[in-house]
Motif scaffolding. Sequence first.
Motif, PDB file in Angstrom:
ATOM      1  N   HIS A 265       0.844  -1.187   0.000  1.00 45.67           N
ATOM      2  CA  HIS A 265       0.000   0.000   0.000  1.00 45.67           C
ATOM      3  C   HIS A 265       0.887   1.248   0.000  1.00 45.67           C
ATOM      4  N   ILE A 266       0.501   2.213  -0.820  1.00 44.71           N
ATOM      5  CA  ILE A 266       1.262   3.454  -0.932  1.00 44.71           C
ATOM      6  C   ILE A 266       0.426   4.587  -0.339  1.00 44.71           C
ATOM      7  N   TYR A 267       1.034   5.364   0.559  1.00 50.20           N
ATOM      8  CA  TYR A 267       0.319   6.448   1.227  1.00 50.20           C
ATOM      9  C   TYR A 267       1.087   7.762   1.087  1.00 50.20           C
ATOM     10  N   ARG A 268       0.309   8.844   1.042  1.00 52.71           N
ATOM     11  CA  ARG A 268       0.888  10.183   1.124  1.00 52.71           C
ATOM     12  C   ARG A 268       0.639  10.699   2.540  1.00 52.71           C
ATOM     13  N   ILE A 269       1.699  11.115   3.214  1.00 51.84           N
ATOM     14  CA  ILE A 269       1.597  11.648   4.565  1.00 51.84           C
ATOM     15  C   ILE A 269       2.075  13.093   4.549  1.00 51.84           C
ATOM     16  N   VAL A 270       1.242  13.983   5.060  1.00 50.96           N
ATOM     17  CA  VAL A 270       1.558  15.414   5.068  1.00 50.96           C
ATOM     18  C   VAL A 270       1.797  15.864   6.505  1.00 50.96           C
ATOM     19  N   PRO A 306       6.957  24.823   8.644  1.00 53.53           N
ATOM     20  CA  PRO A 306       7.405  23.676   7.838  1.00 53.53           C
ATOM     21  C   PRO A 306       6.218  22.879   7.309  1.00 53.53           C
ATOM     22  N   LEU A 307       6.328  22.447   6.066  1.00 59.02           N
ATOM     23  CA  LEU A 307       5.319  21.577   5.456  1.00 59.02           C
ATOM     24  C   LEU A 307       6.057  20.420   4.795  1.00 59.02           C
ATOM     25  N   GLY A 308       5.871  19.231   5.336  1.00 55.96           N
ATOM     26  CA  GLY A 308       6.553  18.056   4.818  1.00 55.96           C
ATOM     27  C   GLY A 308       5.606  17.155   4.058  1.00 55.96           C
ATOM     28  N   ASN A 309       6.135  16.477   3.058  1.00 54.25           N
ATOM     29  CA  ASN A 309       5.335  15.576   2.241  1.00 54.25           C
ATOM     30  C   ASN A 309       6.125  14.295   2.010  1.00 54.25           C
ATOM     31  N   LEU A 310       5.546  13.171   2.439  1.00 50.38           N
ATOM     32  CA  LEU A 310       6.207  11.886   2.260  1.00 50.38           C
ATOM     33  C   LEU A 310       5.296  10.921   1.514  1.00 50.38           C
ATOM     34  N   HIS A 329      -3.750   8.879  12.242  1.00 49.09           N
ATOM     35  CA  HIS A 329      -4.893   9.786  12.389  1.00 49.09           C
ATOM     36  C   HIS A 329      -4.972  10.354  13.808  1.00 49.09           C
ATOM     37  N   GLN A 330      -4.658   9.533  14.792  1.00 47.76           N
ATOM     38  CA  GLN A 330      -4.691  10.001  16.176  1.00 47.76           C
ATOM     39  C   GLN A 330      -3.669  11.108  16.431  1.00 47.76           C
ATOM     40  N   GLN A 331      -2.594  11.114  15.660  1.00 41.90           N
ATOM     41  CA  GLN A 331      -1.576  12.162  15.785  1.00 41.90           C
ATOM     42  C   GLN A 331      -1.978  13.440  15.045  1.00 41.90           C
ATOM     43  N   LYS A 332      -3.192  13.417  14.463  1.00 44.63           N
ATOM     44  CA  LYS A 332      -3.723  14.555  13.688  1.00 44.63           C
ATOM     45  C   LYS A 332      -2.809  14.912  12.515  1.00 44.63           C
ATOM     46  N   ILE A 333      -2.321  13.865  11.870  1.00 43.62           N
ATOM     47  CA  ILE A 333      -1.479  14.013  10.685  1.00 43.62           C
ATOM     48  C   ILE A 333      -2.263  13.496   9.486  1.00 43.62           C
ATOM     49  N   THR A 334      -2.227  14.247   8.404  1.00 43.63           N
ATOM     50  CA  THR A 334      -2.987  13.873   7.212  1.00 43.63           C
ATOM     51  C   THR A 334      -2.326  12.706   6.491  1.00 43.63           C
ATOM     52  N   VAL A 335      -3.110  11.678   6.206  1.00 44.13           N
ATOM     53  CA  VAL A 335      -2.603  10.530   5.464  1.00 44.13           C
ATOM     54  C   VAL A 335      -3.674  10.080   4.486  1.00 44.13           C
ATOM     55  N   LYS A 336      -3.248   9.770   3.269  1.00 44.35           N
ATOM     56  CA  LYS A 336      -4.205   9.347   2.240  1.00 44.35           C
ATOM     57  C   LYS A 336      -3.571   8.277   1.378  1.00 44.35           C
TER      58      LYS A 336
END
Length: 343
Positions: A265-270, A306-310, A329-336
């Motif tokens: 699975h490939i995810y984008r984490i912001v 700072p804005l990071g994108n992985l 999600h619990q860390q309030k970090i965007t992941v898709k």
Amino acid sequence: MITFDHVTKVYEGKDRPVKALDDVDLQVEKGEIYGVIGFSGAGKSSLIRCVNLLERPTSGKVMVDGNDLLSLSAKELREAKRDIGMIFQHFNLLNSKTVYTNVAMPLLVAKVAKEEVKKRVMDLLTFVGLEDKANSYPEQLSGGQKQRVGIARALATKPKVLLCDEATSALDPETTKAILQLLKQVNQEYGVTILMITHEMNAIREICDKVAVLDKGKIVEAGSVFDVFSKPKTAVTAKFVRSVMHDTIPDSVYSLLNNQTAGRHIYRIVFVGNSAGKPLLSQIAKTYAVDVNILFGNITELQGVPLGNLIVQFSGDEKEIKRAMMYIHQQKITVKEVLANVS
């Protein structure tokens, strides 16, 4: 400071009318640097030229510093335009006149006293770093120097508003950065409100407080530069953001993944702000039965944040991957999820 109130601009074309602006509402506050971005033909030039009535709107109102420009008499409009400076893409300098005369021209037209003109022009040339070029002609200058002359000329009448019409698009990257920093200095030291149109998202990122995205004559998205960059809401905005954030999966990575086994699975984490410094992936690898592979990533700074994108690859048991997602999600970090079950 600048208000567009249901502004529409229609040009009479050969075959049919062309609607360059379509019911545009836009508010630029005093002291802001406001960017308007759009692709060619979006209506950017029509928008900015409506501010000083180089183009008259077909309908709607344009307000500058509380004045409805369309309701002013010819004399009142001339006076109001002294508060509006403009910088052009191709400089618009008089090649037969010296740098000094080019900068002095708005003051000479306004019949300002000779001594005052001299002081004002030399002060401005010093400000833009061209005090030694006063007697030079435009053909003797580089592109960046010509634009500095254009900025000095635009400031000659001490305007409250400065319009930038693709002011850096004819310049190389290094000169562009210098001109953008000069515009920021103009904003800070002179308190001038700046409205700039561009098709270069880097210019928006460098100096703007807010940005509006124009597409086919309509404002499709507007807000702070940080909000628009971090969470674009429309496809056209996302395309602009990708041009500077470089957040797409490279083709070479896709090829590599296609040769691997299923169950990936490939995810984008912001990451935004403080979250950019958290050891998120390390914690996931330690806590859950999930293998983590970083495929692509970058970090940039927007308005000091700072804005990071992985882009990461998770492999392992489906239940463990879901648990890892819940933790993110619990860390309030965007992941898709951007790609599932590659095979």
